[in-house]
Structure formats: structure tokens, C-alpha cells
Write an enzyme that holds these catalytic residues in place. Sequence first.
Site, PDB file in Angstrom:
ATOM      1  N   HIS A 318      45.510  35.173  45.526  1.00 14.94           N
ATOM      2  CA  HIS A 318      45.473  35.550  44.114  1.00 14.94           C
ATOM      3  C   HIS A 318      44.426  34.754  43.339  1.00 14.94           C
ATOM      4  O   HIS A 318      44.504  34.640  42.117  1.00 14.94           O
ATOM      5  CB  HIS A 318      46.850  35.366  43.480  1.00 14.94           C
ATOM      6  CG  HIS A 318      47.874  36.306  44.025  1.00 14.94           C
ATOM      7  ND1 HIS A 318      49.228  36.084  43.922  1.00 14.94           N
ATOM      8  CD2 HIS A 318      47.743  37.481  44.690  1.00 14.94           C
ATOM      9  CE1 HIS A 318      49.887  37.086  44.496  1.00 14.94           C
ATOM     10  NE2 HIS A 318      49.003  37.935  44.973  1.00 14.94           N
ATOM     11  N   CYS A 326      32.866  35.072  33.545  1.00 18.78           N
ATOM     12  CA  CYS A 326      32.861  35.732  32.239  1.00 18.78           C
ATOM     13  C   CYS A 326      33.354  37.167  32.417  1.00 18.78           C
ATOM     14  O   CYS A 326      32.865  37.888  33.297  1.00 18.78           O
ATOM     15  CB  CYS A 326      31.456  35.725  31.663  1.00 18.78           C
ATOM     16  SG  CYS A 326      31.302  36.691  30.131  1.00 18.78           S
ATOM     17  N   THR A 431      58.690  31.658  48.798  1.00 20.69           N
ATOM     18  CA  THR A 431      58.274  32.872  48.093  1.00 20.69           C
ATOM     19  C   THR A 431      59.341  33.941  48.215  1.00 20.69           C
ATOM     20  O   THR A 431      59.984  34.082  49.255  1.00 20.69           O
ATOM     21  CB  THR A 431      56.937  33.422  48.638  1.00 20.69           C
ATOM     22  OG1 THR A 431      56.668  34.692  48.045  1.00 20.69           O
ATOM     23  CG2 THR A 431      56.964  33.570  50.150  1.00 20.69           C
TER      24      THR A 431
END
Length: 574
Positions: A318, A326, A431
Site C-alpha cells: 500500500h 504531487c 491482519t
Amino acid sequence: MSLSTASSSAPTPDITRPSSRDSSSPQSKRQREVYALQVQAFLDAADEVDIDEETAVDILQGFDGDLHIGEDDEVDVEVDGEPNTSTKINEQDENWESGDDGASSEHDMHEEEVLHAWTHQEVRGMMHHLKERGMNSFIKEYVLVRNISIPKLLYAFGICLCEELRTKRPKTLLYFLKVALSRELHRREKLPNYNTITDAVSLIRESQRIVILTGAGISVSCGIPDFRSQNGIYASLKEKGEYELDDPQQMFDIQYFKENPSVTQSRGRQIYPSNFIPSPCHRFIKLVEDKNKLLRNYTQNIDTLETLAGVSRVLQCHGSFATASCINCRRRVPGSEIENDIQSQKVPLCPACNAASLKLAATSSKKKKKGKGRKKDEWDSAESDESDEPNFPPGIMKPDITFFGEKLTDNFDHALLEDREKVDLLLVIGTSLNVAPVADVVSHLPHSVPQILINKTPVRHINPDIVLLGNADDIVHYLCKELGWVLPQPPSPSSTPVSSQSHLAPRPTNLKKRPSAEVWDQQEPKRVGDSHVWLFEGAEGGRWVQQLEESLRISTEECPTDTSEPQTKKLRVE
């Protein structure tokens, strides 16, 4: 709604092909009900299998959408069982009415095709190929090489398409097949010969290519809140309600970030990596790598603590704070360039896109310093001039973490494709496996590869071979003791980047609630009956464990174990 609901479980023959009866007849109504159920089921499956707009439109093409199935209609909507063999189709056929003078000869030919499509042996071979070699290999072999029609392949999975869906475009039919394959891949059966902690230790000791899949649970003891626990980020956001979110996950949605960057950046500061020290779990991964046993660590975390612990074979699925880009011009910079802004709770701006704005801000700052003698409520013309500008300019620097609504990089797919041919053990640590596609790693690795789950709570939608419930740090300490391994020491502040040292937080106070690595000791874990589930300190099994214990008790009473021969149980508690 499941695919089996919309297909193999309907109690009439109409699921395969509508008859030529008048549209007002009960039989025709059932056919339309099945059509509606299949359309709905395949569209619902888009949550699990990617679907493009073109395919979704094609599925709906020709469907009037005016059929409403009420509670009193005789269509089963919940089905237990696994329609993964041709037997299920044959069982359905027993419900087909004989002597239907309204059915066409073509319908009869199709009925014969369903009955004799696949033998049990052929279906077993197909399932083995899928579960050991994966979806892509299955499609290549059976669709491209053997050139078998997709409607016929679907029979092996208990899915009989109605006529309206059988005639869809090839791309849409391929989506139908992927839905069936994905559903089957998520039905991994537990390997019966692995059940104990001794088995777990032996697997770790003997394996040479271990994949470790980690989540927020391995960083909680560092002081970083997880997302889904009762004390996690989502629960906190919901309880406070200060941001008026429809769903707490919205905080990490890319569109929300673009509209409210300051809010999301403030949460990012809570989990910024330079604030924390790696946990025993992070150091355990490093130890596995030092033993030359780590194939790869797939982490869903963005805190980069694996890297800080020294792990090199890590894929941050991730993304991470290591770089920032940007959102306007895509200019990428090292994460250290925006660190000061995040720590100061400022929105970092792209210097290329906002040169004029940054210059104006610098000028405004100088004016404020000169105007220190101004009265508190005196109007500031410089601030007023900026009031008509948007809250934030378009050029905002975003840490390169993957938000909801963004796709993972190609690195993930390439790594998984490479690793599935080599892996010999899967460790899942900390998880709940709720976020795709990383959560799908468990089902898409070969099903014959042993799986060990280490987590505080059960993960109900997977079926690992050994389940170790409790505080992950305690469990890895216990495994290291049994293995005769010594965990590496946590990195000292002097070993961390100079830019990060000033932000290092002291060890979180919650670590004091459990013994440190140097003086670690705890009671022996408790086994749930004679199952594959073991409880360590901090385990939160709750009702799931109670149900498992009850099912074991009933099983023992109904089928007393014969001590002359070993017995294995296939257990799955939903």
C-alpha cells in the site's frame, strides 16, 4: 447474494434456458426471476473481481430491471454447501420437470449437454489445476489452449447461465468465469496433517521460502493504532464524529484527500514512521531473512518499520512515506522533504506547481513578523486578499501511500506471480485480511502450501492450517524460544536516519503492560480441544472459539475417536 443462489440452487430447469411458454405463465416468471438473480449476483461480484464499465453495461443489456422478487416468491436466496462439482448440476437436474411440452428440442439438447459435460475425475483435475497453478494458468490452459467454451467450463463450478447471459460478449463471459474461479479459490481446505504448535515450529524450521503477510497488528505495540479494532483509527473517528464522515474509511479515500488534505495529513502524522521503533514482530521478519528463509514480506503497513528493522525483501503493498508525489504534476521527491510539514501539521505543497503561492506565503509571513504590534482583532489586508483563493491549491504533495480509490502498483502483481511458484510456507501476522487485493494473497497462493495465522482475533473468511491467537509479539517470542532463535535487538536512535532522530518517540507506555524481549515469559498456550487453534495471552476468540469448542464436543460425542487409528477432522467455524 451468492452465485450459487443465482444458478445451481434454483429448483426448476429454467436456470439454463427459458422455455417458450407465454410470458404470463408461472414458469416464465420463474425464468425471469433466475435471470434477475444471475444479473444481480454477477454485478455484486464486482466487489471481488474487477469489472470495467463496458462489461457491466453488457451484463445489463437486454435486462429490463423491472422484476421485483418479494419475500413470498419461491426462490431460495441462501444456500449452504459448495457447488463445485458436476454432481451439483446433476442434483439440480433431478428437479427438472419431465414431459414439458412447452420446452423446445434445443432446450432438451442443452439439458443433455449439462448432464454429460464433465466427469468427477475431470472436475477434480480442473480444481487441482486452479488451486495449485492459479487463475491465469487455468484460463490459459482451458480457454486458450483447449478452446473450451466458458458456459461449459462454468458447469464444473455449479453455474448454469441462463440463455440471456450465455450469449453475452466474450469479454463478459470471461468475467463470469473469473467470478467462478475467484469464488473457488476462496474455498481453501485445511491441510489435515498440520495442527499443533510443534507442527508450526517444524514448518518454520524446515521451510526455505517463507512468505510473510503482515498488517497493522504487528505495529500496534509500537504505539501505532490499527484501523479496525475496537480502539483503532476507524472506531476513534466514528466515536468523535468530528469530520462528519459517512464512513470512517472515507478519511483515506483519495477523493476525500483532495478535498480535505489537511485532515488526512493530520492523521498521517499519527503513523509517521520516524516516531516509532520496530516491534518484536518486525524483528522476527528480519530474523527469518537472516536465516535465509524469507522469500518476501508483503506488508499492508505504510509505516516502513520493516525497513527500519533491516528487512530488505519487503514489498510495501500500500505504499509508504518513503517518497511523496504531487497530485497535480506527479513530481516525486524523497519523503524527508515533506516530513517537517507533516510533523508541523501543515499541508506540503509542490514547489513546482505553487512557486507563486509559496513566495506570497513567505512575503505574508514577513509582514506578520513586522506587524507584531497590531491589535489582536485588527483586520489583516494580506489575509483578506487571499480569502478568495481556494482552500488548497492543486499542487499538493501526497505521501506515496495507496488510498481507497487508487490501484496498487504493478510491483505487487509481478511479485505475487513470481513468488507463487516458489513459496513453501505462508505466515499471516497481524491482519484481518479485509482489504483487497492484498487479502487475496492467501487464496491465490497454491492451496497445498501450509498456512499459519498469528493474530489477536480469528479471521473467519480464510481456513489456515494452524491458528495462533493472541498478542503477536508474545507469539513470535514463543516460537523463537521453541526454535532456539534469538531476536535481533531493536535499532537504537543512532542507527536511524539523522533527519528522524529528533522525532523519535519514547517507547509507548502500552509496552509496559507486557514483559520486554529481555525478560519475556508467559504461561503455555492453551489448545482449543484437539483442534488446530491455540490461545495465547491477549487472544480475543470470543464467540468463534466457543462455537469451535461446541462443534468439537458434538463431534466427539457423535463419533468417538478410535485410538487404534488416527483421526483427522475437517473443521470450519463460520
